[in-house]
Motif scaffolding. Structure first.
Motif, mmCIF file in Angstrom:
data_model
loop_
_atom_site.group_PDB
_atom_site.id
_atom_site.type_symbol
_atom_site.label_atom_id
_atom_site.label_comp_id
_atom_site.label_asym_id
_atom_site.label_seq_id
_atom_site.Cartn_x
_atom_site.Cartn_y
_atom_site.Cartn_z
ATOM 1 N N THR A 215 8.789 -7.408 -5.176
ATOM 2 C CA THR A 215 7.571 -7.947 -5.250
ATOM 3 C C THR A 215 7.825 -9.564 -5.092
ATOM 4 O O THR A 215 6.810 -10.069 -4.439
ATOM 5 C CB THR A 215 6.676 -7.652 -6.534
ATOM 6 O OG1 THR A 215 7.486 -7.882 -7.516
ATOM 7 C CG2 THR A 215 6.734 -6.144 -6.450
ATOM 8 N N LEU A 225 3.367 -4.007 -0.415
ATOM 9 C CA LEU A 225 3.304 -4.449 -1.704
ATOM 10 C C LEU A 225 2.526 -3.064 -2.506
ATOM 11 O O LEU A 225 2.730 -2.992 -3.731
ATOM 12 C CB LEU A 225 2.373 -5.727 -1.835
ATOM 13 C CG LEU A 225 2.627 -6.312 -3.284
ATOM 14 C CD1 LEU A 225 3.732 -6.686 -3.717
ATOM 15 C CD2 LEU A 225 1.503 -7.502 -3.188
ATOM 16 N N ILE A 226 1.501 -2.412 -1.811
ATOM 17 C CA ILE A 226 0.964 -1.328 -2.562
ATOM 18 C C ILE A 226 1.990 -0.320 -3.004
ATOM 19 O O ILE A 226 1.779 -0.092 -4.354
ATOM 20 C CB ILE A 226 -0.213 -0.883 -1.645
ATOM 21 C CG1 ILE A 226 -1.038 -1.674 -1.328
ATOM 22 C CG2 ILE A 226 -1.153 0.382 -2.321
ATOM 23 C CD1 ILE A 226 -2.203 -1.473 -0.172
ATOM 24 N N ARG A 227 2.833 -0.013 -2.344
ATOM 25 C CA ARG A 227 3.677 1.108 -2.526
ATOM 26 C C ARG A 227 4.718 0.557 -3.672
ATOM 27 O O ARG A 227 4.839 1.275 -4.726
ATOM 28 C CB ARG A 227 4.493 1.630 -1.529
ATOM 29 C CG ARG A 227 5.460 2.640 -1.959
ATOM 30 C CD ARG A 227 6.271 3.222 -0.677
ATOM 31 N NE ARG A 227 7.377 4.036 -1.189
ATOM 32 C CZ ARG A 227 7.744 5.107 -0.691
ATOM 33 N NH1 ARG A 227 7.179 5.765 0.478
ATOM 34 N NH2 ARG A 227 8.522 6.068 -1.079
ATOM 35 N N CYS A 229 4.166 -1.709 -6.224
ATOM 36 C CA CYS A 229 3.256 -1.898 -7.349
ATOM 37 C C CYS A 229 3.287 -0.610 -7.878
ATOM 38 O O CYS A 229 3.367 -0.293 -9.173
ATOM 39 C CB CYS A 229 2.098 -2.474 -6.731
ATOM 40 S SG CYS A 229 2.012 -4.435 -6.818
ATOM 41 N N ALA A 230 2.830 0.330 -6.953
ATOM 42 C CA ALA A 230 2.860 1.773 -7.493
ATOM 43 C C ALA A 230 4.122 2.358 -8.266
ATOM 44 O O ALA A 230 3.879 2.922 -9.278
ATOM 45 C CB ALA A 230 2.557 2.823 -6.463
ATOM 46 N N ARG A 255 -2.617 -7.136 -7.770
ATOM 47 C CA ARG A 255 -2.004 -7.356 -6.503
ATOM 48 C C ARG A 255 -2.160 -6.211 -5.652
ATOM 49 O O ARG A 255 -2.205 -6.714 -4.306
ATOM 50 C CB ARG A 255 -0.408 -7.816 -6.928
ATOM 51 C CG ARG A 255 -0.031 -8.602 -7.877
ATOM 52 C CD ARG A 255 1.241 -9.065 -8.133
ATOM 53 N NE ARG A 255 2.125 -9.589 -7.216
ATOM 54 C CZ ARG A 255 3.274 -9.891 -7.210
ATOM 55 N NH1 ARG A 255 3.835 -9.747 -8.221
ATOM 56 N NH2 ARG A 255 4.057 -10.297 -6.116
ATOM 57 N N ALA A 256 -1.936 -4.984 -6.112
ATOM 58 C CA ALA A 256 -2.089 -3.894 -5.024
ATOM 59 C C ALA A 256 -3.553 -3.807 -4.455
ATOM 60 O O ALA A 256 -3.479 -3.716 -3.209
ATOM 61 C CB ALA A 256 -1.876 -2.463 -5.795
ATOM 62 N N ARG A 257 -4.449 -4.019 -5.398
ATOM 63 C CA ARG A 257 -5.904 -4.055 -4.723
ATOM 64 C C ARG A 257 -6.141 -5.277 -3.705
ATOM 65 O O ARG A 257 -6.920 -4.937 -2.673
ATOM 66 C CB ARG A 257 -6.944 -4.274 -5.824
ATOM 67 C CG ARG A 257 -7.030 -3.009 -6.897
ATOM 68 C CD ARG A 257 -7.569 -3.142 -8.255
ATOM 69 N NE ARG A 257 -7.673 -2.194 -8.952
ATOM 70 C CZ ARG A 257 -7.908 -2.313 -10.315
ATOM 71 N NH1 ARG A 257 -8.356 -3.287 -10.746
ATOM 72 N NH2 ARG A 257 -8.195 -1.168 -11.100
ATOM 73 N N TRP A 278 -1.491 5.552 -1.075
ATOM 74 C CA TRP A 278 -0.614 4.702 -2.291
ATOM 75 C C TRP A 278 -1.499 3.619 -3.147
ATOM 76 O O TRP A 278 -1.081 3.651 -4.421
ATOM 77 C CB TRP A 278 0.176 3.694 -1.462
ATOM 78 C CG TRP A 278 1.472 4.545 -1.012
ATOM 79 C CD1 TRP A 278 1.811 4.697 0.344
ATOM 80 C CD2 TRP A 278 2.494 4.981 -1.939
ATOM 81 N NE1 TRP A 278 2.928 5.666 0.086
ATOM 82 C CE2 TRP A 278 3.472 5.533 -1.142
ATOM 83 C CE3 TRP A 278 2.690 5.000 -3.305
ATOM 84 C CZ2 TRP A 278 4.640 6.528 -1.477
ATOM 85 C CZ3 TRP A 278 3.766 5.692 -3.766
ATOM 86 C CH2 TRP A 278 4.678 6.384 -2.920
ATOM 87 N N LEU A 279 -2.622 3.236 -2.697
ATOM 88 C CA LEU A 279 -3.465 2.588 -3.670
ATOM 89 C C LEU A 279 -4.148 3.575 -4.796
ATOM 90 O O LEU A 279 -4.140 3.186 -5.947
ATOM 91 C CB LEU A 279 -4.839 1.938 -2.956
ATOM 92 C CG LEU A 279 -5.627 1.072 -3.592
ATOM 93 C CD1 LEU A 279 -4.891 -0.232 -4.413
ATOM 94 C CD2 LEU A 279 -6.879 0.544 -2.897
ATOM 95 N N ALA A 282 -1.358 4.110 -6.983
ATOM 96 C CA ALA A 282 -1.053 2.783 -8.071
ATOM 97 C C ALA A 282 -2.199 2.871 -9.049
ATOM 98 O O ALA A 282 -1.849 2.505 -10.226
ATOM 99 C CB ALA A 282 -1.475 1.393 -7.117
#
Length: 450
Positions: A215, A225-227, A229-230, A255-257, A278-279, A282
């Protein structure tokens, strides 16, 4: 600022397109159309992106590198928006063209190969994905080879065993972009999948270190970044960083959002189905850290992956089963568990299957009975008949690549007891290491036709 940047890039590409068409430069026309499509991915709609890429492919460019670029992006966009069959056809045609033209190791020749692998992996054709990945060398010495190699980690980590360990050791020189020879894509792939491997092995602290390193290298608007962060939220939910887990989880989900809502040129018009799924994943992991993971959030995540990403859908149904059990919805939980078990067995996803076995045992679910012939094969020659029921259970987890710590947690026994079981297994099988014991187990499974 974003809107000005997007307008400037779009205007520049439009000017290049007009100039190329004015002089009949088909190669430049195709390149300008692709550039416009890339901008539209963030600021426009998928329909407009596909339209531009199809126009680029139809220009009849004689430049093979431009043609491969157009083919790759056209296939990639369809893959990212859940149109897997169309993506597979396009990627296959591009790979054939690259091979005929001696461009297999060109930038887009390589990219098309890993894209073809990803399509098969996502669609649940893991045997074919593994066949493709067999051509991704383990002992790599260049960035191009390292990038290709890193994608094989998806199948190696997903199926368990030790293969990923050797690949990761060879990728490590390319794993840190701040070091000489490092590469950002390899960092993203290797770091993220090393984290997943650590989580399957019961080591959330190591997993969190891996994903934190990733990250720190990504742009805030990078959808990848979404994956990551999950995965980091998964590690926090498993007990990493207990002193500040909530604070870190809140930062990760924000950060994911943000990455989901914004791109390099401004707010995103829409996010593809994989990114949206993925969101959801997360968000569900964030709720798990917070202790508020109701069945609804995991059902939404599982359904979001239902566009065709069968493994991730099954992983979400594993968590949905847990959530339903906690909510007292036992029959619904059994149904979700059975669906996840079927997928894990079909894919050969040993770590997920082991986790589901443990969950099913805790819940008292009945395993599907085996046909008599299969049961007989399971007790055939090969040394396994000398093991107790508990030792076979431990061996199954060893074969899935789990550590003594994780096995102890799953079976509610101490690590010392696990160690004793492992020692007994090695002695009875006449082997000297866990790796050799796992090989016996895998060989026995293959002989049984599983």
């Amino acid at each position: 600022m974003f809107a000005t940047s997007a307008t400037a890039v779009r205007d520049l590409a439009a000017q290049a397109l007009d100039a190329a068409r004015a002089v009949g430069a088909r190669d430049a026309e195709a390149s300008a159309l692709i550039s416009l499509a890339i901008v539209e991915e963030v600021t426009g709609t998928i329909e407009r992106v596909v339209e531009l890429l199809d126009l680029a492919a139809a220009t009849g460019s004689d430049d093979l590198s431009v043609h491969l670029r157009a083919t790759f992006h056209t296939a990639r966009v369809r893959y990212e928006h859940g149109r897997l069959e169309a993506a597979a056809r396009l990627a296959g045609a591009g790979i054939e063209l690259a091979a005929r033209s001696g461009l297999t190791w060109s930038l887009y020749g390589t990219d098309l190969r890993f894209l073809s692998f990803l399509i098969r992996y996502a669609a649940g054709d893991w045997d074919e994905a593994e066949r493709i990945a067999a051509g991704f060398g383990v002992r790599v010495g260049t960035i191009a080879a390292a990038r290709l190699s890193s994608f094989a980690l998806f199948i190696e980590v997903g199926r368990g065993g030790d293969a990923a360990d050797e690949r990761l050791s060879w990728l490590r020189p390319f794993w840190r972009p701040d070091e000489l020879g490092g590469d950002g894509l390899v960092t993203y792939m290797a770091g993220g999948l090393a984290a997943e491997q650590a989580l399957w092995r019961g080591d959330p602290e190591t997993a969190l270190r891996h994903v934190t390193a990733v990250t720190d290298t990504l742009d805030p608007f990078d959808p990848g970044l979404i994956r990551i962060c999950a995965t980091a939220l998964w590690a926090l939910a498993e007990g990493a960083a207990p002193d500040d887990a909530h604070e870190r989880a809140d930062d990760l989900i924000e950060r994911a959002r943000w990455a989901a809502a914004n791109g390099p040129y401004g707010p995103r018009e829409e996010l593809g189905p994989e990114g949206a799924a993925w969101l959801r994943r997360a968000e569900a992991e964030w709720h798990r850290v917070r202790g508020t993971a109701e069945p609804r959030v995991w059902r939404e995540a599982a359904d979001a992956f239902g566009f065709g990403f069968v493994y991730e859908e099954a992983r979400c149904r594993w968590r949905l089963t847990e959530s339903l059990l906690n909510a007292g919805e036992r029959e619904a939980a059994r149904a979700e568990w059975s669906r996840a078990v079927e997928t894990a067995e079909r894919l050969g996803a040993a770590p997920l299957r082991a986790a589901l076995e443990t969950l099913g045992r805790r819940a008292g679910f009945t395993e599907p009975s085996r046909p008599p012939a299969e049961a007989a094969d399971a007790d055939a020659e090969g040394g396994l008949e000398a093991l107790t029921v508990r030792e076979r259970e431990v061996l199954a987890h060893v074969a899935a690549g789990l550590s003594n710590r994780e096995i102890g947690t799953l079976l509610y026994i101490s690590q010392k007891t696990v160690s004793v079981h492992v020692s007994n297994i090695l002695a009875k099988l006449g082997v000297a290491s866990r790796t050799q014991a796992a090989a016996v187990a895998h060989g026995h499974r293959a002989a049984a036709g599983k």
